[in-house]
Design an enzyme around this catalytic site. Sequence first.
Site, mmCIF file in Angstrom:
data_model
loop_
_atom_site.group_PDB
_atom_site.id
_atom_site.type_symbol
_atom_site.label_atom_id
_atom_site.label_comp_id
_atom_site.label_asym_id
_atom_site.label_seq_id
_atom_site.Cartn_x
_atom_site.Cartn_y
_atom_site.Cartn_z
ATOM 1 N N ASP A 15 -40.565 -11.727 12.991
ATOM 2 C CA ASP A 15 -41.320 -10.950 12.022
ATOM 3 C C ASP A 15 -41.150 -9.483 12.441
ATOM 4 O OD1 ASP A 15 -43.447 -10.302 10.081
ATOM 5 O OD2 ASP A 15 -44.641 -9.924 11.886
ATOM 6 N N ASP A 17 -43.459 -6.411 11.511
ATOM 7 C CA ASP A 17 -44.663 -5.637 11.810
ATOM 8 C C ASP A 17 -45.622 -6.395 12.718
ATOM 9 O OD1 ASP A 17 -43.770 -3.491 10.174
ATOM 10 O OD2 ASP A 17 -44.371 -4.650 8.423
ATOM 11 N N GLN A 59 -42.516 -7.395 2.715
ATOM 12 C CA GLN A 59 -42.690 -5.958 2.477
ATOM 13 C C GLN A 59 -43.216 -5.721 1.069
ATOM 14 O OE1 GLN A 59 -42.514 -3.491 4.759
ATOM 15 N NE2 GLN A 59 -42.184 -5.117 6.267
#
Length: 183
Positions: A15, A17, A59
């Site tokens: 992943d 973030d 996103q």
Amino acid sequence: MALAPDRTVRGLLFDRDDTLVIDVPYNADPHRVVPVPGARRAVAGARAAGLALGVVTNQSVIAKGMATREQVDATNARVDELVGPFDVWCVCPHDAGDDCACRKPRPGMVLDAAGRLGLDPSELVVVGDIGADVGAALAAGAQAVLVPTPRTRQEEVDAAPTVAATIEDAVALVLDHVRAVRS
């Protein structure tokens, strides 16, 4: 907790973030990218072990109209520069209500990454910080390692098949597994 002893691991998906980089909500500014401690070393160790590497990232900033795909791609390029390089990037540009097949916890990006890497999803481990990362991995037939942050809910930690304290610990666990399977 450990990975399934009977499964070969040939690739690692991360992943973005709060796993590879410190989360800046809806970040589409390459200048605001800061790796989490140990991310560069962990990724370099996985690369040195011969694992295929990728990133799977939701996103929704694109769907919300707060950034363009080009801005997100530039931000991802900065992550690649600071932490990578990665063999494949899979980005879901959709919002939670869009009912797409790619947004985690759905398996679309994991399946796409597996295909682009030439691997079976069962040969992948997904490392992430929330239950959606784990859910996408498991739905695709991959394994998962959860690296909790202060925002990770306790029920996500409790439900995760494998938990590690840091990204370095997660990668070390995977590399220990790779060495054990190879020997």
